[in-house]
Design an enzyme around this catalytic site. Sequence first.
Site, PDB file in Angstrom:
ATOM      1  N   GLN A 159      46.644  38.576  -5.047  1.00  0.00           N
ATOM      2  CA  GLN A 159      45.389  38.625  -4.484  1.00  0.00           C
ATOM      3  C   GLN A 159      45.008  39.870  -3.439  1.00  0.00           C
ATOM      4  OE1 GLN A 159      43.578  35.640  -1.775  1.00  0.00           O
ATOM      5  NE2 GLN A 159      41.956  35.217  -3.316  1.00  0.00           N
ATOM      6  N   GLY A 160      44.654  40.797  -3.597  1.00  0.00           N
ATOM      7  CA  GLY A 160      44.439  42.036  -2.770  1.00  0.00           C
ATOM      8  C   GLY A 160      43.110  41.789  -1.970  1.00  0.00           C
ATOM      9  N   TYR A 161      42.945  40.933  -1.123  1.00  0.00           N
ATOM     10  CA  TYR A 161      41.548  40.780  -0.451  1.00  0.00           C
ATOM     11  C   TYR A 161      41.761  41.245   1.000  1.00  0.00           C
ATOM     12  CZ  TYR A 161      38.843  38.003  -3.764  1.00  0.00           C
ATOM     13  OH  TYR A 161      38.120  37.413  -5.011  1.00  0.00           O
ATOM     14  N   SER A 162      42.520  40.571   1.816  1.00  0.00           N
ATOM     15  CA  SER A 162      42.601  40.669   3.274  1.00  0.00           C
ATOM     16  C   SER A 162      43.181  42.312   3.412  1.00  0.00           C
ATOM     17  CB  SER A 162      43.710  40.026   3.766  1.00  0.00           C
ATOM     18  OG  SER A 162      43.355  38.561   3.348  1.00  0.00           O
ATOM     19  N   SER A 185      50.248  37.861  -1.026  1.00  0.00           N
ATOM     20  CA  SER A 185      51.350  36.743  -1.456  1.00  0.00           C
ATOM     21  C   SER A 185      51.816  37.053  -2.771  1.00  0.00           C
ATOM     22  CB  SER A 185      50.917  35.334  -1.491  1.00  0.00           C
ATOM     23  OG  SER A 185      50.321  35.029  -0.211  1.00  0.00           O
ATOM     24  N   GLU A 199      38.687  28.214  -4.666  1.00  0.00           N
ATOM     25  CA  GLU A 199      39.793  28.061  -3.852  1.00  0.00           C
ATOM     26  C   GLU A 199      39.750  26.899  -2.949  1.00  0.00           C
ATOM     27  OE1 GLU A 199      40.983  31.781  -2.282  1.00  0.00           O
ATOM     28  OE2 GLU A 199      42.739  31.193  -1.182  1.00  0.00           O
ATOM     29  N   GLU A 203      39.400  27.451  11.967  1.00  0.00           N
ATOM     30  CA  GLU A 203      38.168  27.876  12.985  1.00  0.00           C
ATOM     31  C   GLU A 203      37.118  28.247  11.933  1.00  0.00           C
ATOM     32  OE1 GLU A 203      41.125  29.047  13.529  1.00  0.00           O
ATOM     33  OE2 GLU A 203      41.540  28.476  15.656  1.00  0.00           O
TER      34      GLU A 203
HETATM   35  C1  LIG Z   1      50.872  32.867   4.286  1.00  0.00           C
HETATM   36  C2  LIG Z   1      49.849  33.450   4.323  1.00  0.00           C
HETATM   37  C3  LIG Z   1      49.504  33.921   2.697  1.00  0.00           C
HETATM   38  C4  LIG Z   1      48.315  34.648   2.601  1.00  0.00           C
HETATM   39  N1  LIG Z   1      48.026  35.181   1.310  1.00  0.00           N
HETATM   40  C5  LIG Z   1      47.047  36.199   1.026  1.00  0.00           C
HETATM   41  C6  LIG Z   1      46.735  36.582  -0.299  1.00  0.00           C
HETATM   42  O1  LIG Z   1      47.717  36.506  -1.277  1.00  0.00           O
HETATM   43  N2  LIG Z   1      45.908  37.530  -0.497  1.00  0.00           N
HETATM   44  C7  LIG Z   1      44.901  37.741   0.831  1.00  0.00           C
HETATM   45  O2  LIG Z   1      44.123  38.477   0.353  1.00  0.00           O
HETATM   46  N3  LIG Z   1      45.127  37.140   1.872  1.00  0.00           N
HETATM   47  C8  LIG Z   1      46.089  36.339   1.990  1.00  0.00           C
HETATM   48  N4  LIG Z   1      46.305  36.018   3.544  1.00  0.00           N
HETATM   49  C9  LIG Z   1      45.268  36.314   4.489  1.00  0.00           C
HETATM   50  C10 LIG Z   1      44.346  35.267   4.789  1.00  0.00           C
HETATM   51  O3  LIG Z   1      43.519  35.171   4.230  1.00  0.00           O
HETATM   52  C11 LIG Z   1      44.071  35.679   6.285  1.00  0.00           C
HETATM   53  O4  LIG Z   1      45.056  35.853   7.176  1.00  0.00           O
HETATM   54  C12 LIG Z   1      42.983  34.874   6.819  1.00  0.00           C
HETATM   55  O5  LIG Z   1      41.769  34.893   6.293  1.00  0.00           O
HETATM   56  C13 LIG Z   1      42.790  35.002   8.278  1.00  0.00           C
HETATM   57  O6  LIG Z   1      42.250  36.638   8.464  1.00  0.00           O
HETATM   58  P1  LIG Z   1      43.065  37.403   9.720  1.00  0.00           P
HETATM   59  O7  LIG Z   1      44.615  37.180   9.410  1.00  0.00           O
HETATM   60  O8  LIG Z   1      42.686  38.730   9.518  1.00  0.00           O
HETATM   61  O9  LIG Z   1      42.428  36.673  11.054  1.00  0.00           O
HETATM   62  P2  LIG Z   1      41.110  37.196  11.766  1.00  0.00           P
HETATM   63  O10 LIG Z   1      40.207  36.848  10.956  1.00  0.00           O
HETATM   64  O11 LIG Z   1      41.374  38.479  12.673  1.00  0.00           O
HETATM   65  O12 LIG Z   1      41.195  35.791  12.701  1.00  0.00           O
HETATM   66  C14 LIG Z   1      42.210  35.778  14.022  1.00  0.00           C
HETATM   67  C15 LIG Z   1      41.774  34.378  14.782  1.00  0.00           C
HETATM   68  O13 LIG Z   1      40.197  34.560  15.120  1.00  0.00           O
HETATM   69  C16 LIG Z   1      39.652  33.596  14.459  1.00  0.00           C
HETATM   70  N5  LIG Z   1      38.224  33.800  13.909  1.00  0.00           N
HETATM   71  C17 LIG Z   1      37.816  34.765  13.130  1.00  0.00           C
HETATM   72  N6  LIG Z   1      36.379  34.643  13.127  1.00  0.00           N
HETATM   73  C18 LIG Z   1      36.188  33.629  13.764  1.00  0.00           C
HETATM   74  C19 LIG Z   1      34.688  33.045  13.957  1.00  0.00           C
HETATM   75  N7  LIG Z   1      33.842  33.803  13.031  1.00  0.00           N
HETATM   76  N8  LIG Z   1      34.722  32.144  14.375  1.00  0.00           N
HETATM   77  C20 LIG Z   1      35.718  31.362  15.130  1.00  0.00           C
HETATM   78  N9  LIG Z   1      37.032  31.918  14.920  1.00  0.00           N
HETATM   79  C21 LIG Z   1      37.168  32.972  14.417  1.00  0.00           C
HETATM   80  C22 LIG Z   1      40.535  33.041  13.308  1.00  0.00           C
HETATM   81  O14 LIG Z   1      40.095  31.678  12.824  1.00  0.00           O
HETATM   82  C23 LIG Z   1      41.777  32.848  13.763  1.00  0.00           C
HETATM   83  O15 LIG Z   1      42.211  32.073  14.644  1.00  0.00           O
HETATM   84  C24 LIG Z   1      47.532  35.025   3.588  1.00  0.00           C
HETATM   85  C25 LIG Z   1      47.902  34.597   4.837  1.00  0.00           C
HETATM   86  C26 LIG Z   1      48.710  33.885   5.021  1.00  0.00           C
HETATM   87  C27 LIG Z   1      49.036  33.533   6.406  1.00  0.00           C
END
Ligand SMILES: Cc1cc2nc3c(=O)[nH]c(=O)nc-3n(C[C@H](O)[C@H](O)[C@H](O)COP(=O)(O)OP(=O)(O)OC[C@H]3O[C@@H](n4cnc5c(N)ncnc54)[C@H](O)[C@@H]3O)c2cc1C
Length: 399
Positions: free
Chosen positions: A130-133, A165, A248, A386
């Site tokens: 999944q290439g989302y983030s 992942s 999901e 959160e």
């Molecule tokens: C083990 C693992 C596997 C993953 N696998 C995939 C994958 O296969 N494909 C993919 O696309 N992504 C994947 N992800 C990414 C995952 O979906 C993102 O890490 C997640 O959505 C959080 O985004 P971020 O890391 O950019 O954090 P941010 O969005 O920058 O958040 C940082 C902090 O701020 C808080 N925050 C952000 N916005 C708000 C708000 N509006 N209100 C309150 N708090 C807030 C968050 O909760 C967090 O604590 C994976 C992540 C992990 C750790």
Amino acid sequence: MTSTTPTLSFDPYAAFREELRQFAEQECPPALRAIVRDQYKLTRPDYRAWQEKLHARGWGAPNWPVQYGGTGWDLQQRYLFEEITAQADCPPQYHHGLGHIGPVIMHFGTEAQKARFLPRILDGSEWWCQGYSEPGAGSDLASLKTSAVRDGDDYVVNGQKVWTSHAQEADMMYTLVRTSTEGRKQAGISLLLIPMNTPGIAVRPIPTIDHWHHVNEVFLNDVRVPCANLVGTEGEGWKCAKFLLDRERLSPATVPRLARLAEQMEALLQQRRSHSGASPSQHVLLERLYLAQAGVMGAREMLLSAIQEEMQGTLAASKSSALKLHCSELSQQLIGIALDIVGPEHAARLVEGVAATADDPADVQRQLVHTYLFYRSRSIAGGTSEVQKNVIARDLFGA
Ligand SMILES: Cc1cc2nc3c(=O)[nH]c(=O)nc-3n(C[C@H](O)[C@H](O)[C@H](O)COP(=O)(O)OP(=O)(O)OC[C@H]3O[C@@H](n4cnc5c(N)ncnc54)[C@H](O)[C@@H]3O)c2cc1C
């Protein structure tokens, strides 16, 4: 305390349950069940071996309609499948194809895309990621910047994905890209299906504290993708992304796996108590474990009621989010208890990086340390805690 499925005076699923039980116990190879039971990381061949068995039985896609080779099971049957296979230590099914992009292709894809991609997801021969983030777009996914510019019959894609992942072992990536910067940020996003062997793609592993290679950075540099790999309409990829993310969150798989983990932790604790006698600290651990088990029972009730509501079309988003939040916390609690049961010496052994050996009796318990460290990510991956709390607050209080 063991989790059992409630027995009704008339159980319409009794025969189905029995069929599942027999299949899980007879068809899933013991070596594979040992890998799951002892918490080793599952590899692609492990997942594939189980998928092949299920596919041969006609159960390759519990969540798909019959028309596409699925089982056509209702949500209740899908839950029973997850519960009984978890009890028997069968591996979970690899979810990126079956649970995520498969249903999106069925709903939004062309006939050619369905014919090309669905059969290979079903038989387990093609692997997706999944290439989302992106570095600047996780919780706020619509801020993504990876661009796709049309050039003849291709899109040319440039940008970077992160936390992808299984990218290191995937054949295909379903990818959100920006095809326009006009209007709201949710507009102008498109969903592309990109073969991972396309020139211009580089995958770089992200080392994590669990010592498991799970997540990666994916760099896309002038990657040419045929326009035929666009899913749905250009600029309307957000609809597909939401469709996927909504599914999901309500996964029937998590709770039965937690119930099995709780059961295993109780057995481990009782084994320790009978070996070295019951100490006051073990009483405290037992109390923590029972509380966590009560939490698992609560999660099970919540999931069953969510399933009923989903079947009646009345499920509120807040319930799926509450379940995701609760299960993330429970999994961290349970594996924390596990680590306290086995003691800190195993953590030290992991840090030394000693290679695992099957005949090392401590090795199985050492796997718990990997799992403990991996589970730290449970409250981040798939939507942070959160963000789930925001969804709940919006639904309940209109906040
Ligand atoms: C083990 C693992 C596997 C993953 N696998 C995939 C994958 O296969 N494909 C993919 O696309 N992504 C994947 N992800 C990414 C995952 O979906 C993102 O890490 C997640 O959505 C959080 O985004 P971020 O890391 O950019 O954090 P941010 O969005 O920058 O958040 C940082 C902090 O701020 C808080 N925050 C952000 N916005 C708000 C708000 N509006 N209100 C309150 N708090 C807030 C968050 O909760 C967090 O604590 C994976 C992540 C992990 C750790």
